[in-house]
Motif scaffolding. Structure first.
Motif, mmCIF file in Angstrom:
data_model
loop_
_atom_site.group_PDB
_atom_site.id
_atom_site.type_symbol
_atom_site.label_atom_id
_atom_site.label_comp_id
_atom_site.label_asym_id
_atom_site.label_seq_id
_atom_site.Cartn_x
_atom_site.Cartn_y
_atom_site.Cartn_z
ATOM 1 N N GLY A 153 0.818 -1.206 0.000
ATOM 2 C CA GLY A 153 0.000 0.000 0.000
ATOM 3 C C GLY A 153 0.851 1.255 0.000
ATOM 4 N N CYS A 154 0.177 2.399 -0.095
ATOM 5 C CA CYS A 154 0.920 3.647 -0.214
ATOM 6 C C CYS A 154 0.056 4.815 0.249
ATOM 7 N N ASP A 155 0.688 5.707 0.996
ATOM 8 C CA ASP A 155 -0.014 6.920 1.468
ATOM 9 C C ASP A 155 0.468 8.165 0.744
ATOM 10 N N LYS A 156 1.237 8.011 -0.315
ATOM 11 C CA LYS A 156 1.868 9.175 -0.936
ATOM 12 C C LYS A 156 0.921 9.929 -1.880
ATOM 13 N N PHE A 157 0.029 9.228 -2.510
ATOM 14 C CA PHE A 157 -0.949 9.849 -3.413
ATOM 15 C C PHE A 157 -0.318 10.731 -4.484
ATOM 16 N N CYS A 158 0.628 10.204 -5.199
ATOM 17 C CA CYS A 158 1.119 10.898 -6.394
ATOM 18 C C CYS A 158 -0.101 11.079 -7.301
ATOM 19 N N SER A 159 -0.181 12.235 -7.961
ATOM 20 C CA SER A 159 -1.447 12.590 -8.630
ATOM 21 C C SER A 159 -1.848 11.651 -9.764
ATOM 22 N N PHE A 160 -0.869 10.916 -10.309
ATOM 23 C CA PHE A 160 -1.158 10.059 -11.470
ATOM 24 C C PHE A 160 -1.508 8.628 -11.085
ATOM 25 N N CYS A 161 -1.352 8.259 -9.817
ATOM 26 C CA CYS A 161 -1.200 6.842 -9.476
ATOM 27 C C CYS A 161 -2.424 6.239 -8.780
ATOM 28 N N VAL A 162 -2.810 5.034 -9.197
ATOM 29 C CA VAL A 162 -3.974 4.353 -8.610
ATOM 30 C C VAL A 162 -3.628 3.516 -7.382
ATOM 31 N N VAL A 163 -2.338 3.306 -7.154
ATOM 32 C CA VAL A 163 -1.946 2.353 -6.110
ATOM 33 C C VAL A 163 -2.579 2.637 -4.735
ATOM 34 N N PRO A 164 -2.587 3.902 -4.258
ATOM 35 C CA PRO A 164 -3.197 4.126 -2.943
ATOM 36 C C PRO A 164 -4.669 3.713 -2.892
ATOM 37 N N TYR A 165 -5.337 3.691 -4.061
ATOM 38 C CA TYR A 165 -6.749 3.312 -4.082
ATOM 39 C C TYR A 165 -6.923 1.806 -4.218
ATOM 40 N N GLY A 225 7.819 -3.884 -1.691
ATOM 41 C CA GLY A 225 6.777 -3.001 -1.182
ATOM 42 C C GLY A 225 6.548 -1.898 -2.197
ATOM 43 N N GLN A 226 5.324 -1.385 -2.276
ATOM 44 C CA GLN A 226 5.076 -0.253 -3.182
ATOM 45 C C GLN A 226 5.940 0.921 -2.774
ATOM 46 N N ASN A 227 6.207 0.975 -1.461
ATOM 47 C CA ASN A 227 7.007 2.053 -0.899
ATOM 48 C C ASN A 227 7.915 1.406 0.139
ATOM 49 N N VAL A 228 8.784 0.522 -0.339
ATOM 50 C CA VAL A 228 9.450 -0.415 0.582
ATOM 51 C C VAL A 228 10.319 0.299 1.610
ATOM 52 N N SER A 238 11.497 2.077 -4.009
ATOM 53 C CA SER A 238 11.706 3.104 -2.994
ATOM 54 C C SER A 238 11.225 4.466 -3.460
ATOM 55 N N HIS A 239 10.870 5.308 -2.483
ATOM 56 C CA HIS A 239 10.517 6.697 -2.769
ATOM 57 C C HIS A 239 11.643 7.587 -2.244
ATOM 58 N N PRO A 240 12.039 8.613 -2.989
ATOM 59 C CA PRO A 240 13.152 9.468 -2.541
ATOM 60 C C PRO A 240 12.964 10.007 -1.120
ATOM 61 N N VAL A 260 12.152 8.642 -10.133
ATOM 62 C CA VAL A 260 12.059 10.100 -9.992
ATOM 63 C C VAL A 260 10.907 10.648 -10.836
ATOM 64 N N GLN A 261 10.495 9.911 -11.845
ATOM 65 C CA GLN A 261 9.329 10.208 -12.711
ATOM 66 C C GLN A 261 9.553 11.320 -13.724
ATOM 67 N N SER A 262 10.198 12.412 -13.309
ATOM 68 C CA SER A 262 10.408 13.539 -14.230
ATOM 69 C C SER A 262 11.625 14.337 -13.782
ATOM 70 N N ASN A 311 2.631 15.857 -7.241
ATOM 71 C CA ASN A 311 2.583 15.688 -5.788
ATOM 72 C C ASN A 311 3.680 14.741 -5.291
ATOM 73 N N ARG A 312 4.868 14.849 -5.905
ATOM 74 C CA ARG A 312 5.967 13.987 -5.463
ATOM 75 C C ARG A 312 6.614 14.500 -4.173
ATOM 76 N N ARG A 313 6.439 15.767 -3.904
ATOM 77 C CA ARG A 313 6.910 16.373 -2.654
ATOM 78 C C ARG A 313 8.429 16.313 -2.454
HETATM 79 FE FE1 SF4 Z 1 2.720 5.580 -4.083
HETATM 80 FE FE2 SF4 Z 1 4.643 5.080 -5.915
HETATM 81 FE FE3 SF4 Z 1 2.072 5.381 -6.676
HETATM 82 FE FE4 SF4 Z 1 3.452 7.503 -5.811
HETATM 83 S S1 SF4 Z 1 3.903 6.273 -7.670
HETATM 84 S S2 SF4 Z 1 1.334 6.941 -5.200
HETATM 85 S S3 SF4 Z 1 4.785 6.595 -4.243
HETATM 86 S S4 SF4 Z 1 2.875 3.741 -5.376
#
Ligand code: SF4
Ligand code: 5AD
Length: 437
Positions: A150-162, A194-197, A233-235, A260-262, A272-274
């Motif tokens: 799971g993931c609490d980061k909520f990057c604006s493009f990503c469905v994983v947290p849902y 892990g999605q955010n190991v 991993s997330h930065p 890093v995505q971009s 919303n990578r913060r």
């Molecule tokens: Fe979480 Fe990675 Fe999706 Fe961002 S890209 S919401 S860090 S799973």
């Protein structure tokens, strides 16, 4: 992670009396474990289901019943809609409830069309059967172990947290027991998933929260385990302790997948990578100081809403600055329910395609440069399986490169010193020097 989940569903099915079928035509139970991350992945599910429903009918005419299950994140996101689009489906089960698969199959035998997409309070992992030794052996000497989901980061493009839900870590003892069991059956390398190991914060046996670095140290101390990896991993969770582990833990492979995505701060903000590009470069610098030979890899999205040519140019520039050993690039895909799907400035398909090609060329050049850098060097290879040609064995270098060599099958599962003699397009050719341990 889907590979890991599929294996665990295999273990559940084995417990319920199923054996692995070689051909899909022979299977009484078919589980499609699905991915929702981009549209193409999730559309594939429905075309595959079309074919499988025909197979199911054909088998029914021969008097054989087929149970058809859709699992994974498409199941989670689409739920009942899957049954509406494909009536042949017996069970729809999400990634947080697949431990209930045997029970769901029993229900579906009586009344087909069972849906379970709950995020149950009970811990899925503690309810899964341990993998049988013969199944572990079949899966090979390098294994996946999910430690965080799971993931609490909520990057604006990503469905994983849902689809995967809120971030949760497994207790360290449960993870280490699983690793010990794998090692006992011949596994030599574990990849902690892990999605955010690197946000891992599992409880230890004293009820204290421990981070990923401590878990890596404990995993690498497990008898039989000679290599540990972790992904993804997330930065923002790249702690000093984890960076130090790259310097201090010999079994921790010198490889870091750090998306890093971009390369554009404007895009990162909108995503919303913060964190900023300067933050990312700072982390890369510290990681390289701790482990100079580390191979870095990343994910990139092209054509994110509002991405200009200049933003894209900054992504290319970042890649040139960092020098990645390998990377993955994706066209932005609007996912239902995510903030980016509603943003103005959606980029045209043709522009996305052009940018993807340019990015992939650069990534490929860098991969070749990195691989050529291995020429003449001696690397520790963990051989995993026989090669395509007689007398060849294939494994991976510490940097995740695929390496093949002439060698005895008895080297499979051995960490072996190999001199790299050629860099071919998709793998390195090596010469076995000696078993290293
Ligand atoms: Fe979480 Fe990675 Fe999706 Fe961002 S890209 S919401 S860090 S799973
Ligand atoms: N479109 C394109 N790529 C995506 N990813 C995640 N969501 C999307 C999306 N909507 C990519 C990111 C992530 C990887 C697993 O998938 O790059 O790191």
């Amino acid at each position: 992670m889907n590979i890991y989940d599929s294996q665990r569903m295999g273990d559940l099915a084995a417990e319920a009396g199923y054996r692995e079928a070689i051909r899909v035509e022979d299977a009484d139970l078919i589980v499609l474990n699905t991915c929702h991350i981009r549209e193409r992945a999730s559309e594939k599910v429905f075309s595959e289901l079309g074919k499988l429903s025909e197979l199911k009918e054909e088998r029914a005419r021969e008097g054989r019943r087929t149970m058809l299950v859709v699992a994974g994140c498409v199941a989670q996101a689409e739920g009942r809609e899957i049954l509406r689009r494909q009536r042949a489906v017996d069970v729809v089960v999400g990634p947080q409830s697949y431990h209930r698969l045997p029970q769901l199959l029993r229900e579906a035998r009586v009344r087909p069309g069972v849906v379970d997409t709950e995020f149950p309070a009970d811990d899925k992992f503690s309810r899964l059967p341990t993998a049988p030794t013969d199944a572990i052996r079949r899966r090979g000497v390098a294994a996946f172990v999910t430690v965080q989901e799971g993931c609490d980061k909520f990057c604006s493009f990503c469905v994983v947290p849902y689809t995967r839900g809120a971030e949760a870590s497994r207790p360290s003892a449960a993870v280490l027991d699983e690793i010990a069991r794998l090692a006992g059956a011949g596994v030599r390398e574990v990849n902690l998933l892990g999605q955010n190991v690197n946000a891992y914060h599992g409880l230890d046996t004293h009820g204290r929260s421990i981070g990923l670095a401590a878990l890596i140290r404990a995993a690498s101390a497990t008898p039989g385990i000679c290599r540990v990896r972790y992904t993804t991993s997330h930065p923002n969770d790249m702690s000093e302790d984890l960076i130090r582990a790259h310097r201090d833990v010999p079994a921790l492979a010198p490889y870091l997948h750090l998306p890093v995505q971009s390369g554009s701060d404007t895009m990162l903000k909108s995503m919303n990578r913060r964190h900023s590009i300067a933050d990312y470069l700072d982390i890369v610098g510290r990681v390289r100081a701790a482990r100079p030979d580390i191979a870095l890899s990343s994910d990139f999205i092209v054509g994110y809403p509002g991405e200009t040519d200049a933003d894209f140019g900054q992504t290319l520039a970042l890649i040139r600055t960092v020098g990645f050993a390998s990377s993955y690039a994706f066209k932005y895909s609007a996912r239902p329910g995510t903030p980016a799907a509603e943003m103005s400035g959606q980029v045209e398909e043709a522009t996305k395609a052009q940018r993807l090609t340019a990015l992939q060329e650069l990534i490929e050049d860098q991969r070749q440069v990195f691989n050529r850098g291995s020429l003449g060097r001696r690397l520790e290879v963990l051989f995993e399986k026989p090669g395509r040609r007689e007398g060849q064995i294939i494994g991976r270098s510490p940097h995740m490169q695929s390496v093949f060599a002439e060698g005895s099958r008895s080297l499979i599962g051995e960490l072996t010193e190999v001199e790299i003699v050629a860099a071919e397009p998709h793998s390195l050719r090596g010469r076995v020097v000696s078993p290293a341990s």
